[in-house]
Each structure stands twice: as structure tokens, then as C-alpha cells.
Design an enzyme around this catalytic site. Sequence first.
Site, PDB file in Angstrom:
ATOM      1  N   PRO A 232     -10.704   2.700   0.286  1.00  0.00           N
ATOM      2  CA  PRO A 232     -10.441   3.765  -0.699  1.00  0.00           C
ATOM      3  C   PRO A 232     -11.105   5.096  -0.320  1.00  0.00           C
ATOM      4  CG  PRO A 232     -11.192   1.757  -1.785  1.00  0.00           C
ATOM      5  CD  PRO A 232     -11.397   1.562  -0.308  1.00  0.00           C
TER       6      PRO A 232
ATOM      7  N   GLU B  34     -17.314  -6.744  -0.783  1.00  0.00           N
ATOM      8  CA  GLU B  34     -17.667  -5.355  -1.121  1.00  0.00           C
ATOM      9  C   GLU B  34     -17.402  -4.414   0.047  1.00  0.00           C
ATOM     10  OE1 GLU B  34     -18.348  -5.003  -4.351  1.00  0.00           O
ATOM     11  OE2 GLU B  34     -18.091  -7.190  -4.281  1.00  0.00           O
TER      12      GLU B  34
ATOM     13  N   ARG C 115       8.440   0.823  12.022  1.00  0.00           N
ATOM     14  CA  ARG C 115       9.846   1.221  11.874  1.00  0.00           C
ATOM     15  C   ARG C 115      10.151   2.578  12.503  1.00  0.00           C
ATOM     16  NH1 ARG C 115      11.453   3.766   7.508  1.00  0.00           N
ATOM     17  NH2 ARG C 115      13.172   2.400   6.976  1.00  0.00           N
TER      18      ARG C 115
ATOM     19  N   ASP D  87      20.937  12.450  11.576  1.00  0.00           N
ATOM     20  CA  ASP D  87      21.841  13.232  10.738  1.00  0.00           C
ATOM     21  C   ASP D  87      21.072  14.361  10.051  1.00  0.00           C
ATOM     22  OD1 ASP D  87      24.312  12.236   8.257  1.00  0.00           O
ATOM     23  OD2 ASP D  87      23.565  14.202   8.822  1.00  0.00           O
TER      24      ASP D  87
HETATM   25  N1  4HQ Z   1      -9.975  -1.967  -0.441  1.00  0.00           N
HETATM   26  N2  4HQ Z   1      -6.698   1.270   0.476  1.00  0.00           N
HETATM   27  C1  4HQ Z   1     -12.251  -2.854  -0.727  1.00  0.00           C
HETATM   28  C2  4HQ Z   1      -9.067  -1.062  -0.972  1.00  0.00           C
HETATM   29  C3  4HQ Z   1      -8.161  -0.265  -0.128  1.00  0.00           C
HETATM   30  C4  4HQ Z   1      -7.355   0.807  -0.571  1.00  0.00           C
HETATM   31  C5  4HQ Z   1     -10.030  -2.368   0.960  1.00  0.00           C
HETATM   32  C6  4HQ Z   1     -10.890  -2.653  -1.336  1.00  0.00           C
HETATM   33  C7  4HQ Z   1     -11.419  -2.538   1.483  1.00  0.00           C
HETATM   34  C8  4HQ Z   1     -13.466  -3.738   1.155  1.00  0.00           C
HETATM   35  N3  4HQ Z   1      -7.928  -0.370   1.175  1.00  0.00           N
HETATM   36  N4  4HQ Z   1     -12.167  -3.405   0.598  1.00  0.00           N
HETATM   37  N5  4HQ Z   1      -7.266   1.308  -1.799  1.00  0.00           N
HETATM   38  O1  4HQ Z   1      -9.017  -0.908  -2.161  1.00  0.00           O
HETATM   39  O2  4HQ Z   1      -7.043   0.553   1.537  1.00  0.00           O
END
Ligand code: 4HQ
Length: 257
Positions: A94, A121, A159, A174
Amino acid sequence: MKQFDVVTLFPTMFDAVTAWGVTGRARELRLYDLVGWNPREFAVNAYRSIDDRPYGGGPGMVMTPDPLAKSLRAARQRQVSCGVRDTRVVYLSPQGRTLDHSIVEELAALEGMIFLCGRYEGVDQRFIDAHVDEQVSLGDFVLSGGEIAAMALLDAVARLQPGVLGDAASHQQDSFNAALDGLLDCPHYTRPESWQGVGVPEVLLSGHHGRVARWRREQSLLLTQRLRPDLIARARAAGRLSRQDEDCLAGASSEAA
Ligand code: 4HQ
């Protein structure tokens, strides 16, 4: 051939991308390859543990750096053995840049990519600082692990590889295809011609290719203006809207007023 390596506790999750649909077919055709590396396999202690309690206390567990480093070394070695010179280690988190088409294009241009998927975590910060080139987020919400985010990015990059979409790829050439301009796609219709009493827009049955193309472009423009005005502003700033496009948009806003 594009080379993907994924460091994950759940390598079989990636079958969802490699076994199905256009991305499954592309793998069969050897347009890309993907290999998973499980830190569990590199864990040396009796319990094969890959996580431990966080320093400073608190809930949950943190992935320990050593099994990750060994997994990453194996992944890097495989990329080198495949002749990949430019690769990038991407950690799904995140904290990262929110995934969009420009990130997908940037990563699609590389010869290889290594995805790092965290669980619990997350990953010991020292490993991230030492080895991660880029952090990418799927969006502002919390997943149980990085795998689904990695698969989304993987699918979007795969893709774009030449040959993956076959016929559909030529469609993208196109000049009327909205995807090329960062606009929303036009609505699509197929048989039957009347379904539950609802017909298909007349122009699509006309067989008049020029009028069909114009209608689709207008639908894309009007839909995008209504639902995602930010994308219209971006397309305009990038000079991707023609005089005719602007006339269409101006006509719509004067009707709305
Ligand atoms: N996580 N976009 C926590 C995510 C996440 C997201 C991945 C949760 C990593 C340790 N990953 N772990 N949003 O929420 O990519």
C-alpha cells in the site's frame, strides 16, 4: 521472451494467471515465462520458519530477511541465465505508487521483472531498503498478501507483450480505439439483435464502418466526460483530442446546461 520471477509463500496462486485465458495461452506459446520461488524452501531452521515477531512488540508477524534474500538470489540468477539484463524488483505494498497504465507500460518495456509478495504485517524493512527497486500498490485498501496485486500487474504487463492478444492487438492499432487515448471504452453489443425487448443501437447494424467508428468514439468521449472527467482533462492536455472530439464534448455540455 519476457521473464517473470515471483517470490511468494504461495507460488501456485499464480496458476490463476499462467493457466487460464489469454495469459495462459501466451505462456503455452512461450511469449513469457514465470517461475515462483518459495522462501519456505530456503528456510534453514528445523521449523522452516520464514517469519518472526516484530521488534517493539505488537500484533502479527514479520517476514524474516534471510529466506527472502536467498529466494531473490535464485530469482536473479534465473533471470541472468535467461539473458535478462534489465530487470526490476517490485514489492507490492500500500506504500507504493498506485497501479495505472503508465506503470504497466514502463514495466512492460523491461526484459524481466521480479515480484516480491509479502504476507502477515509485511517484510523486514532492511530487506526492502537493500533489494526493492520499486513499490507498487493495487489501491488504497488492505489485502491479505501481495499476490493478488502482483497477479493484477502481471496480467496487465503480459497482455502488452507482442502476440499475446493476437487479433485483438491489431484492433488496438485502430486509431479509433479509445484505450489508446486513455478514455473509457465504448459499449459493446452482440447477438441477439433484440434481447428481452431491448434492441441494439441502429448505427451498429448499418454496416457503415465510418459511422460506426465515429459513434464509438463519441460514446467513449461522452461516457468518459460523465464518469471520469479527469481522464478527459488528461487526454486534452496530452493533445489526444481532435477538433471533432472537442466539438462532440462541447455539444454534450451545452445540451446538459
Ligand atoms: N498488502 N497493493 C500487506 C496490500 C497491497 C496493496 C500487500 C497488504 C503487502 C504485507 N499490496 N502486505 N494494497 O494491501 O499491493
